[in-house]
Design a protein around this motif. Sequence first.
Motif, mmCIF file in Angstrom:
data_model
loop_
_atom_site.group_PDB
_atom_site.id
_atom_site.type_symbol
_atom_site.label_atom_id
_atom_site.label_comp_id
_atom_site.label_asym_id
_atom_site.label_seq_id
_atom_site.Cartn_x
_atom_site.Cartn_y
_atom_site.Cartn_z
ATOM 1 N N ALA A 75 0.803 -1.219 -0.056
ATOM 2 C CA ALA A 75 -0.056 0.024 -0.029
ATOM 3 C C ALA A 75 0.782 1.267 0.054
ATOM 4 C CB ALA A 75 -0.986 -0.049 1.304
ATOM 5 N N GLU A 76 1.998 1.322 0.770
ATOM 6 C CA GLU A 76 2.919 2.303 0.781
ATOM 7 C C GLU A 76 3.488 2.275 -0.571
ATOM 8 O OE1 GLU A 76 5.614 1.894 3.795
ATOM 9 O OE2 GLU A 76 4.277 2.251 5.535
ATOM 10 N N ALA A 77 3.635 1.543 -1.231
ATOM 11 C CA ALA A 77 4.616 1.572 -2.574
ATOM 12 C C ALA A 77 3.476 2.305 -3.601
ATOM 13 C CB ALA A 77 5.027 0.290 -2.933
ATOM 14 N N GLU A 78 2.128 1.625 -3.501
ATOM 15 C CA GLU A 78 1.394 2.288 -4.309
ATOM 16 C C GLU A 78 1.056 3.670 -4.247
ATOM 17 O OE1 GLU A 78 -2.067 -0.371 -3.933
ATOM 18 O OE2 GLU A 78 -1.161 -1.978 -5.169
ATOM 19 N N ARG A 79 0.942 4.104 -2.863
ATOM 20 C CA ARG A 79 0.725 5.557 -2.520
ATOM 21 C C ARG A 79 1.999 6.448 -3.046
ATOM 22 N NH1 ARG A 79 -0.991 4.617 2.021
ATOM 23 N NH2 ARG A 79 1.159 4.881 3.326
ATOM 24 N N ALA A 80 2.982 5.707 -2.866
ATOM 25 C CA ALA A 80 4.233 6.410 -3.567
ATOM 26 C C ALA A 80 4.004 6.666 -5.044
ATOM 27 C CB ALA A 80 5.550 5.851 -3.006
ATOM 28 N N LEU A 81 3.713 5.557 -5.583
ATOM 29 C CA LEU A 81 3.564 5.807 -7.038
ATOM 30 C C LEU A 81 2.466 6.744 -7.512
ATOM 31 C CD1 LEU A 81 4.342 4.724 -9.972
ATOM 32 C CD2 LEU A 81 2.472 2.767 -9.406
ATOM 33 N N GLU A 82 1.364 6.809 -6.716
ATOM 34 C CA GLU A 82 0.250 7.845 -6.806
ATOM 35 C C GLU A 82 0.623 9.270 -6.623
ATOM 36 O OE1 GLU A 82 -3.167 6.638 -4.381
ATOM 37 O OE2 GLU A 82 -3.363 4.880 -5.711
ATOM 38 N N ASP A 83 1.533 9.366 -5.792
ATOM 39 C CA ASP A 83 2.229 10.590 -5.299
ATOM 40 C C ASP A 83 3.035 11.389 -6.508
ATOM 41 O OD1 ASP A 83 0.915 10.874 -2.976
ATOM 42 O OD2 ASP A 83 2.810 10.244 -1.841
ATOM 43 N N THR A 84 3.430 10.545 -7.388
ATOM 44 C CA THR A 84 4.133 11.024 -8.763
ATOM 45 C C THR A 84 3.106 11.990 -9.489
ATOM 46 O OG1 THR A 84 3.901 8.851 -9.906
ATOM 47 C CG2 THR A 84 5.953 9.165 -8.494
ATOM 48 N N VAL A 85 1.868 11.554 -9.325
ATOM 49 C CA VAL A 85 0.991 12.509 -10.219
ATOM 50 C C VAL A 85 0.329 13.418 -9.155
ATOM 51 C CG1 VAL A 85 -1.068 12.249 -11.694
ATOM 52 C CG2 VAL A 85 0.684 10.699 -11.847
#
Length: 490
Positions: free
Chosen positions: A221-231
């Motif tokens: 979940a943290e990795a997916e949130r970090a990926l979403e934070d790139t947008v």
Amino acid sequence: MRFLARSLTGLFLAAMTVALLALAASLIAGAVAERLSTQRPGQPARERVFTANVVTVTPGVLVPQTVAFGEIRSRRTLELRAPRGGRVLEIAEGVEDGATVTEGQVLVRLDPADATSARDLAQAGLREAEAEGRDAERGLLLARDDLAAAEAQAELRGQALTRQEDLQRRGVGSPAAVETAALALSSAQQAVLSRRSALAQAEARVDQAASNRSRAAIALAEAERALEDTVIRASFTGRLNGVSVVAGGLVGANERLAELIDPDRLEVSFRLSTAQFSRLLDDAGGLILAPVAVSLDVLGAEIAATGRVERVGAAVGEGATGRLVYASLEGARGFRPGDFVTVAISEPEVSGVALLPATAVDSAGGVLVLGAGDRLEVQVVPVLRRQGDDVIVDASAIAGREVVLERSPLLGAGIRINPIRPGAAEEAAAVAPAAPDTITLTPERRAGLIAMVEANSRMPEEAKARMLEQLAQEQVPAQVVARLESRMGG
């Protein structure tokens, strides 16, 4: 002796006769003197009655206004910052100062390579944790089967020991056979304990596998949130201000990229004196949500909006006086944060408020109200505000009572007046209030009605039960009571 008694009786009768004749003469003389007298008794002094104008106090709604000057501010302002450091891969079209963006619109994209790799590794870790969990579940099932088999073996060994002991008691078996069976049972019981230990280890392995799976899910979940934070997207519809990001540039974590302002959610801040601010407080000391009208004069063209007072500053501030008040605005088209505007604050509806002439209230807030026998009484009322020749008072204590409009040194408490009422004829012709639908009965009256209903043999049982239920209530319908009392002659 008889002569003496008769002499005393004669003397007593003669004295009584003389006394009665004297009393009769005195009464006749008094009556004649009163008849012949020409003087009349003195008349008592009359009470002086003054004439004064009175009016019945009727609570109403007044809207006094206070004018102040304020500044337009934005209620919702968002600083766009980079959640993580990286290279700016893309900037959306129209991301510039003053541009309007919509909610959810993509503004900036950062390089997602590192975040994507971290997400993939987290997914692999989650799959490994799930496989470990499944393996632990299978091991738990095998441990339970081993324990069941060991318990069955111990039960068989126990039956064999019982049989050998029975044979020995009958003289058929031998002590060696009994001892061998006992050793076998002890070994079986030891095996049961070993299997239970293995089962406990298998359960602990299942719990550990579940914990590892939860940690792996959190990491994913943290990795997916970090990926979403790139947008970086717009959280709401508004205008951009102070854009400082360029394509291809490197940004650090929490670096400011731009500012997003909502032009439809504006507020105005203005400062009031302590006396003016006290008029915006209720009886409990809370701030009244008073309506406000904001205007801005732009080269003869006025921009206006309405709003409502919402809050007040927590502190006065160094070098400042009064109170800093904030009011929200509705439909504030044409306004921009930083505009200097004129604010008109209107007090909201307040129940129990009346407008009286200033001559009706003294310096202590006392008014003269008309009491029983047209005599004056002094009533103190809170003076909320003075407006010219009138005052606004809290009429909760004098609502419906008549108040003298012009005080004078001749009028005071206990003085009787001849009241002059405006529109007295119209008030006298008013319709009397209707009788109440329900009444409260005394215990004796209620008992009599209940006895009458119970004694009525011609009334149906359902109607009797319904009527008894109504009579048992605290408030009884007046129509029911009148109908029953008319039948019983009450």
